[in-house]
Design a protein around this motif. Structure first.
Motif, mmCIF file in Angstrom:
data_model
loop_
_atom_site.group_PDB
_atom_site.id
_atom_site.type_symbol
_atom_site.label_atom_id
_atom_site.label_comp_id
_atom_site.label_asym_id
_atom_site.label_seq_id
_atom_site.Cartn_x
_atom_site.Cartn_y
_atom_site.Cartn_z
ATOM 1 N N ILE A 72 2.266 9.883 28.984
ATOM 2 C CA ILE A 72 1.436 11.078 28.765
ATOM 3 C C ILE A 72 2.301 12.238 28.266
ATOM 4 O O ILE A 72 1.957 12.927 27.299
ATOM 5 N N LEU A 113 -13.224 0.292 33.512
ATOM 6 C CA LEU A 113 -12.255 1.397 33.520
ATOM 7 C C LEU A 113 -10.897 0.915 33.026
ATOM 8 O O LEU A 113 -10.218 1.603 32.257
ATOM 9 N N PHE A 172 2.713 8.449 33.428
ATOM 10 C CA PHE A 172 2.912 9.876 33.196
ATOM 11 C C PHE A 172 4.031 10.130 32.202
ATOM 12 O O PHE A 172 4.013 11.138 31.499
ATOM 13 N N PHE A 213 1.511 3.366 37.430
ATOM 14 C CA PHE A 213 0.922 4.706 37.529
ATOM 15 C C PHE A 213 1.968 5.761 37.147
ATOM 16 O O PHE A 213 1.721 6.626 36.303
ATOM 17 N N PRO A 265 -4.501 8.585 31.495
ATOM 18 C CA PRO A 265 -4.991 9.089 32.780
ATOM 19 C C PRO A 265 -6.108 8.232 33.363
ATOM 20 O O PRO A 265 -6.245 8.171 34.594
ATOM 21 N N VAL A 266 -6.879 7.566 32.522
ATOM 22 C CA VAL A 266 -7.951 6.704 33.038
ATOM 23 C C VAL A 266 -7.338 5.492 33.740
ATOM 24 O O VAL A 266 -7.813 5.063 34.801
ATOM 25 N N VAL A 293 -2.502 10.242 25.477
ATOM 26 C CA VAL A 293 -2.926 11.411 26.235
ATOM 27 C C VAL A 293 -4.324 11.210 26.827
ATOM 28 O O VAL A 293 -4.584 11.602 27.954
ATOM 29 N N LEU A 294 -5.217 10.577 26.072
ATOM 30 C CA LEU A 294 -6.599 10.481 26.540
ATOM 31 C C LEU A 294 -6.888 9.208 27.323
ATOM 32 O O LEU A 294 -7.815 9.176 28.124
ATOM 33 N N LEU A 354 -7.567 4.186 42.384
ATOM 34 C CA LEU A 354 -8.773 3.800 43.130
ATOM 35 C C LEU A 354 -8.626 2.387 43.698
ATOM 36 O O LEU A 354 -9.014 2.121 44.839
ATOM 37 N N ALA A 372 -4.486 5.570 35.194
ATOM 38 C CA ALA A 372 -3.901 6.117 36.421
ATOM 39 C C ALA A 372 -4.954 6.189 37.514
ATOM 40 O O ALA A 372 -4.735 5.711 38.634
ATOM 41 N N ILE A 373 -6.119 6.745 37.199
ATOM 42 C CA ILE A 373 -7.131 6.898 38.241
ATOM 43 C C ILE A 373 -7.665 5.525 38.647
ATOM 44 O O ILE A 373 -7.947 5.276 39.829
ATOM 45 N N LEU A 423 -16.902 -2.796 37.373
ATOM 46 C CA LEU A 423 -16.569 -1.407 37.001
ATOM 47 C C LEU A 423 -15.061 -1.256 36.810
ATOM 48 O O LEU A 423 -14.601 -0.524 35.939
ATOM 49 N N PHE A 439 -11.008 0.449 29.362
ATOM 50 C CA PHE A 439 -11.145 1.722 28.662
ATOM 51 C C PHE A 439 -9.770 2.289 28.342
ATOM 52 O O PHE A 439 -9.568 2.937 27.316
#
Lengths: 545, 215
Positions: free
Chosen positions: A166, A242, A163, A159, A208-209, A204-205, A216, A211-212, A238, A245
């Motif tokens: 990013i 994610l 960054f 995680f 973050p997915v 960049v796009l 979670l 990371a979340i 799911l 993705f």
């Protein structure tokens, strides 16, 4: 002699390195860091290969084996491959290719390295305290509920490191948009810049997915309930959606920069303009964009609907179009070129061959029915190693040799370089080609013991891995040697085009004494002599003034 | 080039306009990453709301629409004061800038306080997913999913508000110390972009959670 501005390496204090804002020094900080992670992850790989020499699980237990492939995957993906070309070579070269003094946000650039270190420390902490056994994919519900290993600290490491990528991506995008030298229009950019831009878009796009998703998963692990938890109506698949993705586009973070480097190497060492510049550049962007809509091909057997499977299959096939455009255009560039087989070129040619095999076997996997047969077998392992190691690592090594004189001001020993490139190529194929056969015969991945009939191919693979190890160790040694004893490099030892070669080697802190003016497309090699064409445009401009 | 802009211009840039547009673009790209960050939670919401819409409808009634509406109003007002703060900094109105940044921070803190009371209320009502969860309705297990998403998403959003409040206070102090002047208005402008983003996220959260059960 004219007084040269000081080289960026002139200052020697530790403080001058740890507080530097210079993109070139930050690139070197990244290089030193990822070498450490590469070494640790390689040791894990070596242990796995030694274990697999015999069909019985006699060297390590299955639990240790699980931890070995997890640490190998996590470190190689997030702490070596993703920062390899972007954060090391990209940081060093990108601003110079643009004729800029630095990236747009030098302080953030340094911060990204510290964040990377923090993420790496967390990952190593989990390793030292017993490791993680989920595999690099952290699939739920195993990771969120059942695993008894240090999942949260490892996920936190990934995680945090996310960054840093990013920030790097954001920095590169802004730099390419806003810091180009006068006259350096978009279609005059070197192809490495295009591919780094496409890579940054993904960083960049998509990051973050990830990371979340990891957040979670970790919250679910701590809290006891979560959105992937079937007890409350959640769907573990799911998580896979994610995760992929992010992670499918991330696969293109791990190949696009390599493609960019190869475009630089092929043109320079065949002394030719790139064939179909616009197509190669557009192919990078197309791969980045298509990469966002193919994640479902990782889940053909995970219970998604057959219709989404078909869509994801077709979309995955579409990625082969821009990829093939690149391969054909590199090959066409070689046609009638005056080719010289310097070390970087050997790596680049190796890249084209191995990437082609990796890409074509990717089509097998994108085909729904074939994928059912080879899912979770060594076929998949071989496929992605052909892309990531045969592709990206070859390109990284090629790029490192190519820009080594620029980075250090010294030449590496050419003969040793060629030898290492050959050894790497042979060792790589011997390691991973047998794995295609193994997988096709039904050897599943992630097992430490296997039926005896597979032993022959496993021994071939382990033998190849030892050769590959020599292929990586050799450059490490002669690069170190060259720092002191290597021949002193001129500003442009390859007689290459590109703004980075117009600086002295090693370059001064702000790269250019005067901001260069660009008047033509990149790779302006003369078709007859193979030398860089004289700057007609520049003269015209001067006379016009 | 006057001396004020001279000290503001970072060494890697040639002109101040180039620096300003680079700063702005950088922030917009960062906001794009934030959209994707929240996107994971919105995707989860979409999946489960389509999977069991009635549960979401029923569970949504347990949130306090009035409190949510006040939250929304407070945040919208804070965006207005933020916009004025950027203008005040550009015009070099030092005390006005400090006042407006301070008011923005107070609005943000007010939002957090109201939301804290809501969380407390939901805690006492046993609406927090986990062992103590109690829900009178057709499908109490799946109702936990609604509240799980609610706490995760609003929690992440509140964290962003908290960072924003801290940012506003730091900016106000920097204006007070004259570290931020009219020539350095970009810092405030960019912080403003962040603040408006946090506000916009709430504008999506409010209907998705509070109004999902509205008649």
């Amino acid at each position: 002699m004219k007084l040269q501005p000081q080289s960026y390496l002139a200052e020697h204090t530790v403080r001058s390195w740890l507080l530097t804002h210079d993109h070139k020094r930050i690139g070197i900080l990244y290089l030193l860091t990822i070498i450490v992670f590469f070494a640790i992850a390689s040791v894990a790989a070596a242990l796995m290969r030694i274990e697999l020499v015999t069909p019985q699980g006699d060297l390590v237990t299955s639990e240790t084996y699980n931890k070995l492939f997890t640490i190998h995957g996590v470190l190689m993906v997030w702490f070596f491959l993703i920062p390899s070309i972007p954060a090391v070579l990209g940081n060093f070269i990108l601003p110079m290719m643009l004729g800029a003094r630095d990236v747009a946000f030098p302080r953030l650039n340094l911060l990204s390295w510290y964040i990377f270190i923090a993420g790496g420390v967390l990952a190593l902490w989990s390793l030292i305290h017993g490791g993680v056994d989920t595999g690099w994919t952290f699939y739920t519900p195993y990771s969120s509920t059942y695993s008894n290993s240090h999942v949260i600290s490892m996920a936190a490491g990934v995680f945090v490191a996310g960054f840093s990528s990013i920030i790097t991506g954001m920095n590169f995008m802004v730099t390419v948009h806003k810091m180009r030298a006068p006259g350096l229009r978009w279609f005059r950019l070197p192809l490495l810049v295009w591919s780094l831009y496409a890579t940054s878009l993904i960083m960049v796009l998509a990051t973050p997915v990830l990371a979340i998703t990891l957040a979670l998963m970790s919250v679910e692990r701590v809290w006891g309930v979560g959105i992937f938890d079937p007890k409350i109506g959640g769907d573990p698949v799911l998580f896979q959606h994610l995760f992929w993705f992010y992670s499918h586009p991330a696969v293109y973070i791990m190949i696009l920069p390599g493609m960019g480097v190869v475009s630089e190497l092929i043109t320079c060492f065949s002394r030719r303009r790139i064939f179909g510049y616009g197509y190669v550049a557009a192919a990078s962007m197309a791969i980045a964009v298509l990469g966002f809509v193919v994640w479902g091909h990782h889940m053909f057997v995970a219970g998604q609907s057959v219709y989404s499977g078909m869509m994801f299959s077709i979309l995955s096939y579409m990625v082969s179009i821009p990829s093939a455009i690149k391969v054909f255009n590199w090959t066409a560039t070689l046609h009638k070129g005056s080719i010289s087989f310097a070390t970087p070129m050997l790596y680049a040619l190796g890249f084209i061959g191995l990437f082609t095999i990796g890409g074509l076997t990717g089509l097998f996997l994108a085909a729904l029915a074939v994928d059912v047969h080879v899912t979770d077998t060594y076929f998949v392992v071989a496929h992605f190693h052909y892309i990531m190691v045969g592709g990206m690592v070859m390109a990284f090594m090629g790029g490192l040799h190519y820009w080594w004189p620029k980075i250090t001001g010294r030449m590496y020993p050419e003969f040793a370089g060629k030898l290492a490139a050959m050894i790497t190529f042979i060792g790589f194929n011997l390691t991973f080609f047998p794995q295609f056969i193994l997988g096709y015969l039904g050897m599943p991945r992630r097992y430490h013991a296997y039926p005896p009939e597979f032993q022959f191919f496993h021994i071939l693979s382990t033998a190849g891995a030892s050769i590959l190890g020599v292929g990586y160790l050799l450059p490490f040694l002669y690069f170190l040697w060259s720092l002191k004893w290597g021949r002193v490099a001129s500003g442009n030892p390859w007689e290459a085009t590109g703004l980075e070669w117009q600086t002295p080697s090693p370059p001064p802190t702000h790269n250019f004494e005067k901001t260069p003016v660009v008047t033509r497309e990149p790779y302006a090699y003369d078709a007859v002599t193979g030398k860089e064409e004289p700057q007609e445009g520049l003269m015209q401009q001067t006379s016009a003034v | 080039m006057d001396s004020a802009t001279d000290t503001v211009l970072a060494e890697q840039f040639d002109e101040i306009e180039q620096q300003h547009s680079a700063d702005t673009l950088g922030m917009w790209i960062f906001l794009a990453t934030e959209v994707m960050f929240f996107g994971g939670l919105f995707a989860g919401y979409a999946v489960y709301r389509f999977s069991f819409p009635h549960v979401f409808y029923a569970a949504s009634h347990h949130l306090d629409v009035l409190a949510g509406a006040i939250d929304t109003a407070v945040l919208l007002c804070s965006s207005l004061t933020m916009a004025f703060a950027v203008r005040a900094v550009r015009l070099g109105q030092r005390w006005m800038s400090i006042l407006l940044l301070g008011v923005t921070a107070v609005f943000g803190a007010g939002f957090l306080v109201i939301h804290g009371f809501e969380y407390h209320h939901e805690w006492t009502e046993h609406l927090v997913p986990g062992g103590s969860f109690a829900f009178e309705g057709a499908d109490p297990h799946r109702a936990q999913m609604f509240f799980w998403l609610y706490f995760a998403t609003t929690g992440l959003h509140s964290l962003h508000v908290l960072i924003g409040v801290a940012l506003m206070l730091v900016l106000a102090v920097l204006v007070l110390l004259e570290k931020i002047t009219a020539a350095r208005f970009m810092t405030v402008e960019i912080a403003g972009l962040y603040w408006h983003f946090v506000d916009v996220v709430w504008v999506f959260l409010f209907p998705l959670y509070y109004l999902a059960g509205a008649r």
